[in-house]
Write a protein that holds these residues in place. Structure first.
Motif, PDB file in Angstrom:
ATOM      1  N   SER A 165       0.803  -1.223   0.000  1.00 24.47           N
ATOM      2  CA  SER A 165       0.000   0.000   0.000  1.00 24.47           C
ATOM      3  C   SER A 165       0.834   1.271   0.000  1.00 24.47           C
ATOM      4  N   GLY A 166       2.168   1.141  -0.038  1.00 26.27           N
ATOM      5  CA  GLY A 166       3.025   2.321  -0.149  1.00 26.27           C
ATOM      6  C   GLY A 166       3.153   3.126   1.124  1.00 26.27           C
ATOM      7  N   VAL A 167       2.882   2.503   2.275  1.00 24.88           N
ATOM      8  CA  VAL A 167       2.901   3.231   3.543  1.00 24.88           C
ATOM      9  C   VAL A 167       4.290   3.180   4.182  1.00 24.88           C
ATOM     10  N   ILE A 168       4.762   4.330   4.622  1.00 29.74           N
ATOM     11  CA  ILE A 168       5.962   4.416   5.463  1.00 29.74           C
ATOM     12  C   ILE A 168       5.475   4.274   6.899  1.00 29.74           C
ATOM     13  N   HIS A 169       5.651   3.093   7.470  1.00 29.64           N
ATOM     14  CA  HIS A 169       5.099   2.801   8.794  1.00 29.64           C
ATOM     15  C   HIS A 169       5.900   3.492   9.893  1.00 29.64           C
ATOM     16  N   SER A 170       5.189   3.895  10.933  1.00 24.78           N
ATOM     17  CA  SER A 170       5.832   4.608  12.046  1.00 24.78           C
ATOM     18  C   SER A 170       6.605   3.676  12.964  1.00 24.78           C
ATOM     19  N   GLY A 171       6.142   2.421  13.096  1.00 20.30           N
ATOM     20  CA  GLY A 171       6.739   1.477  14.040  1.00 20.30           C
ATOM     21  C   GLY A 171       5.925   1.306  15.306  1.00 20.30           C
ATOM     22  N   ILE A 172       4.711   1.850  15.350  1.00 19.41           N
ATOM     23  CA  ILE A 172       3.915   1.813  16.573  1.00 19.41           C
ATOM     24  C   ILE A 172       3.441   0.412  16.940  1.00 19.41           C
ATOM     25  N   TYR A 173       3.289  -0.477  15.950  1.00 22.13           N
ATOM     26  CA  TYR A 173       2.684  -1.773  16.222  1.00 22.13           C
ATOM     27  C   TYR A 173       3.640  -2.784  16.858  1.00 22.13           C
ATOM     28  N   TYR A 174       4.932  -2.565  16.751  1.00 21.25           N
ATOM     29  CA  TYR A 174       5.874  -3.658  16.943  1.00 21.25           C
ATOM     30  C   TYR A 174       6.446  -3.697  18.353  1.00 21.25           C
ATOM     31  N   ARG A 175       6.714  -4.907  18.813  1.00 22.46           N
ATOM     32  CA  ARG A 175       7.191  -5.142  20.169  1.00 22.46           C
ATOM     33  C   ARG A 175       8.439  -4.322  20.451  1.00 22.46           C
ATOM     34  N   PRO A 176       8.442  -3.529  21.538  1.00 24.09           N
ATOM     35  CA  PRO A 176       9.621  -2.719  21.852  1.00 24.09           C
ATOM     36  C   PRO A 176      10.879  -3.570  21.949  1.00 24.09           C
ATOM     37  N   GLY A 177      11.937  -3.102  21.318  1.00 19.87           N
ATOM     38  CA  GLY A 177      13.202  -3.825  21.306  1.00 19.87           C
ATOM     39  C   GLY A 177      13.363  -4.787  20.157  1.00 19.87           C
ATOM     40  N   SER A 178      12.264  -5.127  19.454  1.00 22.22           N
ATOM     41  CA  SER A 178      12.351  -6.036  18.315  1.00 22.22           C
ATOM     42  C   SER A 178      13.024  -5.343  17.135  1.00 22.22           C
ATOM     43  N   LEU A 179      13.503  -6.148  16.180  1.00 19.46           N
ATOM     44  CA  LEU A 179      14.085  -5.566  14.970  1.00 19.46           C
ATOM     45  C   LEU A 179      13.049  -4.730  14.233  1.00 19.46           C
ATOM     46  N   LYS A 180      11.810  -5.225  14.174  1.00 17.49           N
ATOM     47  CA  LYS A 180      10.762  -4.464  13.484  1.00 17.49           C
ATOM     48  C   LYS A 180      10.580  -3.084  14.107  1.00 17.49           C
ATOM     49  N   ALA A 181      10.534  -3.031  15.435  1.00 13.60           N
ATOM     50  CA  ALA A 181      10.335  -1.744  16.102  1.00 13.60           C
ATOM     51  C   ALA A 181      11.511  -0.812  15.851  1.00 13.60           C
ATOM     52  N   ARG A 182      12.717  -1.315  16.072  1.00 14.85           N
ATOM     53  CA  ARG A 182      13.902  -0.459  15.940  1.00 14.85           C
ATOM     54  C   ARG A 182      14.118  -0.021  14.501  1.00 14.85           C
ATOM     55  N   TYR A 183      13.995  -0.959  13.576  1.00 17.88           N
ATOM     56  CA  TYR A 183      14.280  -0.638  12.177  1.00 17.88           C
ATOM     57  C   TYR A 183      13.157   0.163  11.531  1.00 17.88           C
ATOM     58  N   ALA A 184      11.910  -0.043  11.951  1.00  7.81           N
ATOM     59  CA  ALA A 184      10.821   0.742  11.366  1.00  7.81           C
ATOM     60  C   ALA A 184      10.907   2.195  11.804  1.00  7.81           C
ATOM     61  N   VAL A 185      11.132   2.426  13.097  1.00  7.60           N
ATOM     62  CA  VAL A 185      11.231   3.810  13.582  1.00  7.60           C
ATOM     63  C   VAL A 185      12.397   4.527  12.904  1.00  7.60           C
ATOM     64  N   ARG A 186      13.546   3.864  12.900  1.00 10.71           N
ATOM     65  CA  ARG A 186      14.735   4.456  12.261  1.00 10.71           C
ATOM     66  C   ARG A 186      14.527   4.567  10.751  1.00 10.71           C
ATOM     67  N   GLY A 187      13.977   3.488  10.174  1.00 12.16           N
ATOM     68  CA  GLY A 187      13.820   3.434   8.721  1.00 12.16           C
ATOM     69  C   GLY A 187      12.828   4.446   8.198  1.00 12.16           C
ATOM     70  N   ALA A 188      11.769   4.730   8.957  1.00 14.82           N
ATOM     71  CA  ALA A 188      10.781   5.714   8.501  1.00 14.82           C
ATOM     72  C   ALA A 188      11.424   7.078   8.307  1.00 14.82           C
ATOM     73  N   ALA A 189      12.213   7.496   9.302  1.00 16.74           N
ATOM     74  CA  ALA A 189      12.886   8.795   9.195  1.00 16.74           C
ATOM     75  C   ALA A 189      13.882   8.796   8.038  1.00 16.74           C
ATOM     76  N   GLU A 190      14.620   7.700   7.899  1.00 16.58           N
ATOM     77  CA  GLU A 190      15.611   7.623   6.819  1.00 16.58           C
ATOM     78  C   GLU A 190      14.945   7.561   5.447  1.00 16.58           C
ATOM     79  N   MET A 191      13.783   6.886   5.367  1.00 20.88           N
ATOM     80  CA  MET A 191      13.098   6.773   4.075  1.00 20.88           C
ATOM     81  C   MET A 191      12.598   8.139   3.612  1.00 20.88           C
TER      82      MET A 191
END
Length: 401
Positions: A55-81
């Motif tokens: 769907s072309g969404v830059i996800h914020s990372g709100i859904y993902y378990r704190p400390g998980s790769l998804k959480a860390r990389y989504a939060v960081r990745g959103a800003a970088e994207m």
């Protein structure tokens, strides 16, 4: 195939030309200029599957378990994207999104998301029912949260820029059929056209086929990719939706539920649901590949998922087979929508790794073998997180070199 010690075509051989494979190539050449990288992609161009069908969404990372790769990389990745898109003139926008509770039973889960967002360092605003219409006049709910860091972009254009910027040799239309590996000599792959390509380290970013490539390499992935098709509609009256609107997800599943997404082109996509696909690239019920379907059905985890979550699956199947049922799901968020407002559009397939015991792998999964790094689970939000994922895979590759 015979491996010859000095006859390397490249230092790093990447299988898969989606956004994760291309980000890996980009990260390696940025971190170690002069490293020779070759990317093999079976399709005639980049990003033809998960990358180009979401769907072309830059996800914020709100859904993902704190400390998980998804959480860390989504939060960081959103800003970088967002920064990457701005730097290279790629269409994007930071729109924010609403996550809306439409039933009282969802309120505790909504409040849990607020807490999770804060733990992940994501600013959220809690809204009452009357405040929802400030953002989305046609959306109704009991309560909602607004996540300001969510955005949208053209991930296919991002993938093309990564391919160009990496300086890697990209070979499209090149399907890998066999892999030979000797830990002291590297890897060699045989392609469907009969060519042999040799490298010192192999990177498996094959997405829907990542478990198969791992086995070709001689490594046991310990998971099976079970494909789930996500079906979308386009909204014939896009003026009904201003931005992004999501339901409160069920934490037992990695799927986010049917949501409303105003894309870069101004159109509004609705979906996806999540139904079993009958092929790894099964974008419709008419696409059936018996060998791939057999691989899914003979994996014990597939049956355990079915027994454990049959009720959820039945609802998804109903929405797949009945446009009326799909519309009913949408009306929970957008009461003014009708069946005639929904126009079928292209589907996507999620490459979901499943353990033997039926557990859906809920984080990115990267494993290493001799002369090999395998990305075995990288569904959403992998596009959002692709830049940090690429750096992590690249770090492991350069350590192996």
């Amino acid at each position: 195939m015979v491996l010859v010690r000095a006859a390397y075509d490249c230092d790093v051989l990447v299988i898969g030309g989606g956004i994760v494979g291309l980000s890996t190539a980009y990260a390696i050449t940025r971190a170690a200029p002069g490293t020779r990288v070759t990317v093999l992609e079976k399709e005639p161009g980049p990003a033809r599957h998960q990358t180009g069908r979401n769907s072309g969404v830059i996800h914020s990372g709100i859904y993902y378990r704190p400390g998980s790769l998804k959480a860390r990389y989504a939060v960081r990745g959103a800003a970088e994207m967002v920064k990457f898109c701005a730097e290279y003139g790629i269409p994007h926008a930071v729109t924010g999104k609403l996550i809306v509770a439409t039933d009282r039973s969802e309120l505790p889960r909504l409040h849990a998301l607020v807490q999770r967002g804060r733990e992940n360092g994501i600013p959220v605003r809690e809204l009452g029912a009357s405040q929802i219409t400030e953002y989305e006049p046609e959306v109704r709910g009991l309560a909602a949260i607004h996540v300001g860091t969510t955005g949208i972009c053209d991930f296919v254009a991002v993938a093309r820029q990564l391919a160009h910027g990496s300086g890697a040799e990209i070979r499209y239309g090149t399907r890998v059929v066999r892999v030979a590996r000797r830990p002291d000599r590297g890897v060699a792959v045989l392609t469907a056209s009969g060519d042999i390509v040799r490298g010192r380290v192999l990177v498996n970013c094959a997405g829907l086929h990542s478990d198969e490539v791992a086995r070709l390499t001689g490594d046991d992935p310990e998971v099976r990719i079970v494909p789930f098709r996500g079906e979308y509609y386009e909204l014939a009256r896009p003026d009904l939706v201003r931005g992004l609107v999501y339901p409160v997800p069920d934490p037992a599943f990695p799927f986010l539920g049917v949501h409303l997404t105003r894309g870069i082109d101004g159109g509004v996509h609705i979906g996806p649901n999540a139904v079993p696909a009958l092929a790894r690239e099964g974008y419709g019920w008419g696409t059936v590949r018996l060998r791939e379907l057999g691989a899914t059905l003979t994996w014990p985890g597939s049956w355990r998922i079915a027994r454990r979550h049959w009720r959820y699956g039945a609802g998804e199947m109903r929405r797949s087979l009945s446009k009326r049922a799909f519309t009913e799901a949408v009306r929970r968020l957008l009461p003014g929508v009708s069946e005639s407002d929904l126009v079928p559009t292209a589907a996507g397939v999620r490459a979901q790794a499943v353990l033997r015991d039926g557990t859906l792998v809920d984080d990115f999964l990267i494993r290493e073998g001799a002369c090999a790094v395998h990305v075995l689970n990288a569904p959403s939000p992998a596009a959002t997180a692709s830049l940090p994922i690429g750096r992590e895979v690249g770090r492991r590759v350069l350590a192996a070199l």
